[in-house]
Design a protein around this motif. Structure first.
Motif, mmCIF file in Angstrom:
data_model
loop_
_atom_site.group_PDB
_atom_site.id
_atom_site.type_symbol
_atom_site.label_atom_id
_atom_site.label_comp_id
_atom_site.label_asym_id
_atom_site.label_seq_id
_atom_site.Cartn_x
_atom_site.Cartn_y
_atom_site.Cartn_z
ATOM 1 N N TRP A 28 53.159 -64.731 -1.465
ATOM 2 C CA TRP A 28 53.071 -63.881 -0.281
ATOM 3 C C TRP A 28 52.059 -62.755 -0.483
ATOM 4 C CZ3 TRP A 28 54.378 -58.627 0.252
ATOM 5 C CH2 TRP A 28 54.351 -58.135 1.571
ATOM 6 N N TYR A 29 52.064 -62.174 -1.668
ATOM 7 C CA TYR A 29 51.194 -61.034 -1.945
ATOM 8 C C TYR A 29 49.732 -61.451 -2.073
ATOM 9 C CZ TYR A 29 50.253 -56.307 -3.647
ATOM 10 O OH TYR A 29 49.802 -55.007 -3.767
ATOM 11 N N SER A 30 49.494 -62.706 -2.420
ATOM 12 C CA SER A 30 48.126 -63.162 -2.692
ATOM 13 C C SER A 30 47.353 -63.511 -1.430
ATOM 14 C CB SER A 30 48.154 -64.383 -3.621
ATOM 15 O OG SER A 30 48.801 -65.477 -2.989
ATOM 16 N N GLY A 31 47.894 -63.245 -0.256
ATOM 17 C CA GLY A 31 47.231 -63.613 0.982
ATOM 18 C C GLY A 31 46.168 -62.628 1.429
ATOM 19 N N LEU A 32 45.141 -62.429 0.617
ATOM 20 C CA LEU A 32 44.037 -61.557 1.002
ATOM 21 C C LEU A 32 43.167 -62.248 2.045
ATOM 22 C CD1 LEU A 32 44.889 -60.559 -1.937
ATOM 23 C CD2 LEU A 32 42.578 -59.667 -2.087
ATOM 24 N N ARG A 33 42.474 -61.453 2.846
ATOM 25 C CA ARG A 33 41.508 -61.985 3.796
ATOM 26 C C ARG A 33 40.109 -61.643 3.312
ATOM 27 N NH1 ARG A 33 46.754 -62.695 4.762
ATOM 28 N NH2 ARG A 33 47.109 -63.859 6.679
ATOM 29 N N GLY A 34 39.168 -62.558 3.550
ATOM 30 C CA GLY A 34 37.836 -62.365 3.007
ATOM 31 C C GLY A 34 36.731 -62.833 3.944
ATOM 32 N N ALA A 35 35.713 -63.473 3.350
ATOM 33 C CA ALA A 35 34.500 -63.798 4.085
ATOM 34 C C ALA A 35 34.736 -64.809 5.198
ATOM 35 C CB ALA A 35 33.450 -64.340 3.109
ATOM 36 N N MET A 36 35.658 -65.759 5.006
ATOM 37 C CA MET A 36 35.908 -66.755 6.043
ATOM 38 C C MET A 36 36.440 -66.102 7.314
ATOM 39 S SD MET A 36 35.742 -69.896 6.888
ATOM 40 C CE MET A 36 35.529 -70.701 5.315
ATOM 41 N N ALA A 88 33.573 -64.132 8.993
ATOM 42 C CA ALA A 88 32.599 -64.967 9.704
ATOM 43 C C ALA A 88 33.171 -65.493 11.018
ATOM 44 C CB ALA A 88 32.159 -66.126 8.813
ATOM 45 N N LEU A 89 34.430 -65.932 10.999
ATOM 46 C CA LEU A 89 35.050 -66.421 12.232
ATOM 47 C C LEU A 89 35.239 -65.282 13.236
ATOM 48 C CD1 LEU A 89 37.729 -68.898 10.814
ATOM 49 C CD2 LEU A 89 35.585 -69.472 11.951
ATOM 50 N N ALA A 90 35.581 -64.091 12.745
ATOM 51 C CA ALA A 90 35.717 -62.948 13.650
ATOM 52 C C ALA A 90 34.376 -62.584 14.276
ATOM 53 C CB ALA A 90 36.296 -61.755 12.900
ATOM 54 N N LEU A 91 33.306 -62.657 13.484
ATOM 55 C CA LEU A 91 31.974 -62.386 14.024
ATOM 56 C C LEU A 91 31.590 -63.432 15.062
ATOM 57 C CD1 LEU A 91 29.715 -60.305 13.646
ATOM 58 C CD2 LEU A 91 28.671 -61.857 11.984
ATOM 59 N N GLN A 92 32.011 -64.672 14.825
ATOM 60 C CA GLN A 92 31.746 -65.733 15.794
ATOM 61 C C GLN A 92 32.542 -65.507 17.076
ATOM 62 O OE1 GLN A 92 31.724 -69.662 14.049
ATOM 63 N NE2 GLN A 92 32.312 -70.620 15.992
ATOM 64 N N SER A 109 49.376 -69.081 11.687
ATOM 65 C CA SER A 109 48.500 -68.902 12.848
ATOM 66 C C SER A 109 49.316 -68.730 14.124
ATOM 67 C CB SER A 109 47.551 -70.098 12.984
ATOM 68 O OG SER A 109 46.752 -70.258 11.846
ATOM 69 N N VAL A 110 50.306 -69.610 14.316
ATOM 70 C CA VAL A 110 51.106 -69.559 15.538
ATOM 71 C C VAL A 110 51.950 -68.286 15.574
ATOM 72 C CG1 VAL A 110 52.962 -70.695 16.826
ATOM 73 C CG2 VAL A 110 51.124 -72.062 15.817
ATOM 74 N N VAL A 111 52.600 -67.947 14.451
ATOM 75 C CA VAL A 111 53.445 -66.750 14.418
ATOM 76 C C VAL A 111 52.607 -65.499 14.680
ATOM 77 C CG1 VAL A 111 54.893 -65.301 12.943
ATOM 78 C CG2 VAL A 111 55.192 -67.780 12.925
ATOM 79 N N THR A 112 51.441 -65.398 14.040
ATOM 80 C CA THR A 112 50.572 -64.238 14.273
ATOM 81 C C THR A 112 50.131 -64.170 15.728
ATOM 82 O OG1 THR A 112 49.753 -64.351 11.994
ATOM 83 C CG2 THR A 112 48.456 -63.082 13.564
ATOM 84 N N GLY A 113 49.669 -65.304 16.267
ATOM 85 C CA GLY A 113 49.203 -65.321 17.645
ATOM 86 C C GLY A 113 50.289 -64.951 18.641
ATOM 87 N N VAL A 114 51.486 -65.503 18.451
ATOM 88 C CA VAL A 114 52.586 -65.221 19.371
ATOM 89 C C VAL A 114 53.010 -63.759 19.266
ATOM 90 C CG1 VAL A 114 55.012 -65.737 19.884
ATOM 91 C CG2 VAL A 114 53.399 -67.601 19.457
ATOM 92 N N LEU A 115 53.105 -63.216 18.052
ATOM 93 C CA LEU A 115 53.499 -61.812 17.883
ATOM 94 C C LEU A 115 52.470 -60.865 18.488
ATOM 95 C CD1 LEU A 115 54.966 -61.774 14.244
ATOM 96 C CD2 LEU A 115 56.222 -61.636 16.409
ATOM 97 N N ILE A 168 42.520 -65.179 11.208
ATOM 98 C CA ILE A 168 43.061 -64.214 10.245
ATOM 99 C C ILE A 168 43.988 -64.901 9.246
ATOM 100 C CG2 ILE A 168 45.215 -63.493 11.346
ATOM 101 C CD1 ILE A 168 42.444 -61.205 9.899
ATOM 102 N N SER A 169 44.334 -66.165 9.472
ATOM 103 C CA SER A 169 45.171 -66.913 8.522
ATOM 104 C C SER A 169 44.364 -67.530 7.395
ATOM 105 C CB SER A 169 45.959 -68.003 9.253
ATOM 106 O OG SER A 169 46.840 -67.431 10.201
ATOM 107 N N ALA A 170 43.041 -67.421 7.459
ATOM 108 C CA ALA A 170 42.180 -67.952 6.392
ATOM 109 C C ALA A 170 42.216 -66.998 5.209
ATOM 110 C CB ALA A 170 40.752 -68.119 6.904
ATOM 111 N N THR A 171 43.043 -67.280 4.233
ATOM 112 C CA THR A 171 43.160 -66.404 3.057
ATOM 113 C C THR A 171 42.034 -66.677 2.074
ATOM 114 O OG1 THR A 171 44.626 -67.960 1.927
ATOM 115 C CG2 THR A 171 45.657 -66.292 3.309
#
Length: 526
Positions: free
Chosen positions: A385-393, A396-400, A129-135, A160-163
């Motif tokens: 590393w490869y299994s980090g898909l993003r989905g419904a969580m 939903a947070l992005a919609l919020q 979360s921190v690395v993504t946000g800072v980048l 976006i870190s919710a895999t």
């Protein structure tokens, strides 16, 4: 003037019969999409066609139907009864999925790797979360992408870190992988949802109060209060349910209906209790599921045990399938902000970098505490590393975030999140089988690894070789911590299990319907 104002509202309201007919058509369409999704998923699994996993098929079905609705003249009526509401997702669809995740996991492989799972799920999600946000923030400062304030970048990093590697887990289950790798991927996917929600809500409260100068220590304390409080409430409700079913005497024939009703209500009680206290219902219901499976489940009658296992499996399967359809439909129907393609492109790169930092930092920490025989090999780290898909969580947070942030910022984050979800679920999920074969982790030197889980409902504990430890102080301290965690097994066997259950036999309840710790609909479906 007054007469016009009085007669205006009745002319706008539609006839009740038309409204009921539209609702019926909407429900019919949803049921048809669910049936089609289950049938297509069954055909794909039966023919071992891994390039389109079941979750991808459900998402594609939703995208196609939503796209057709979007170009037709029925768009306005369709949106009234088929729209993604984050409240509906969090209150009705997500609880059974999370509870089933905790309720169905096999305890031995999960708790044998519990230290590593917690490290990946909590510390790793925080790092990502921190690395993504800072980048993302630095990318905005250097004009590579759309510029957002730092707090909003950290909110984006948290959501976006919710895999959601449900498609990966289904293929793991089909091909058979190492039990420890499966436990790591499964455990992280269960726990990091709760971690991501807690991080997002913490940063959202900071952003809403406009307290950019707030002490970082207070933010960490607030997060820990939320997480620990939610976990405590979930464990507490689980223990209360175990005592109720132990001493209430409900395990007789004429009270089985009451027994099943109470068992089904406790998870929702835990979820709503945490939400009412301002805590995380996801964390609470997850630990309620773990405790109820370990203690409460053995206090049920045999018929109630079969019913509870089948009921939560059914509800979570329907909820999970509907979530992907629901999500695909809404992605096609929503208004997106495609003007900032640079934000999407660089976000994907930054997420990959953050995921690598997440996996490799945590894996090295875990390997420092483990003997040589239990090291996480590099090929397993690549699979993680490869299994980090993003989905419904994340969706939903992005919609919020559209409601929590200014419109332009929220729409940009939402558009980027939907693009990332579609790419990861369809492309990454579809190439998972090829990835497993390229990394040579299929079977992974353990023939019938998945059958081992199914037959034992657990994990064959490895031998701990004390002579492999180095003399470093840090490693010795980590080893001491690992030794102390094994004492919980003795505490559970000697005190907790006798106190909270009416059976003292170890692992006496190994119901066949919960053989594999998979999520929702990917469990035991032929």
């Amino acid at each position: 003037m007054l007469g016009l104002n009085v007669t205006a509202p009745p002319a706008v309201s539609p006839p009740p019969g038309k409204e009921q007919q539209a609702a019926g058509v909407g429900i019919l369409l949803q049921i048809s999409m669910l049936v089609l999704s289950f049938v297509v998923g069954h055909v794909l699994r039966r023919h071992k066609f891994y390039y389109v996993p079941e979750a991808s098929a459900s998402l594609i079905i939703g995208l196609l139907v939503g796209g057709l609705a979007n170009i037709s003249d029925t768009e306005t009526s369709i949106r009234r009864w088929f729209n993604f509401h984050e409240e509906f997702f969090f209150l009705f669809l997500l609880p059974p999925i999370i509870f089933q995740s905790g309720f169905s996991l096999a305890p031995k492989p999960f708790f044998s790797n519990f230290g590593a799972i917690v490290t990946f799920a909590i510390l790793g999600t925080f790092i990502a979360s921190v690395v993504t946000g800072v980048l993302v923030y630095l990318g905005g400062l250097t004009f590579l992408m759309y510029k957002l304030p730092l707090v909003e970048c950290l909110m984006f990093g948290a959501l976006i870190s919710a895999t959601d590697p449900v498609t990966v887990l289904s293929i793991f289950q089909e091909l058979g992988t190492d039990v420890n790798l499966y436990a790591l991927v499964f455990g992280e996917s269960v726990l990091n949802d709760a971690m991501a929600i807690s991080l997002y809500r913490t940063m959202s409260s900071v952003q809403s109060h406009a307290s950019s100068g707030q002490n970082f220590f207070l933010i960490v304390v607030r997060f820990l209060e939320t997480f620990v409080g939610s976990m405590s409430s979930g464990v507490g409700v689980g223990f209360i349910s175990a005592l109720l079913f132990k001493y209430a005497g409900l395990d007789i024939d004429n009270l089985q209906n009451l027994e099943c009703c109470l068992f089904v209500l406790f998870p929702y009680f835990s979820y709503m209790l945490a939400e009412g206290l301002g805590l995380s219902g996801i964390v609470s219901i997850l630990f309620t599921g773990i405790v109820m499976k370990h203690y409460t489940f053995s206090n049920l009658s045999e018929k109630s045990q079969h019913f509870a296992a089948a009921f939560f499996h059914l509800i979570s399967s329907l909820a999970e399938t509907f979530v992907f359809i629901y999500m695909g439909f809404d992605i096609a129907m929503e208004q997106h902000r495609w003007s900032h393609l640079g934000f999407i492109f660089f976000s994907i790169i930054f997420i990959g970098v953050a995921r690598a930092a997440h996996v490799y930092v945590c894996a090295n920490l875990v390997n420092m505490a483990r003997p040589t025989s239990r090291q996480i090999p590099l090929k397993h780290q690549k699979a993680l590393w490869y299994s980090g898909l993003r989905g419904a969580m994340a969706f939903a947070l992005a919609l919020q975030s559209v409601h929590d942030l200014p419109e332009a910022h929220g729409k940009t984050i939402f558009t980027a999140t939907t693009a990332i979800i579609v790419l990861t679920v369809i492309l990454v999920g579809g190439s998972t089988g090829t990835m497993l074969e390229a990394l040579e982790v299929v079977g992974d030197g353990q023939d019938g690894a998945l059958e081992t889980i199914e037959s034992n409902n657990g994990y064959i504990a490895p031998s701990y070789q004390e002579g492999t430890s180095s003399g470093s102080n840090l490693k010795m301290r980590l080893k001491e911590f690992h030794k102390s965690t094994t004492s919980f097994t003795a505490l559970d066997k000697n005190y907790l299990t006798p106190f909270f259950t009416s059976q003292n036999e170890e692992e006496d309840v190994s119901d066949e319907s919960m053989r594999t710790p998979s999520r929702g609909r990917f469990q035991d479906r032929a």
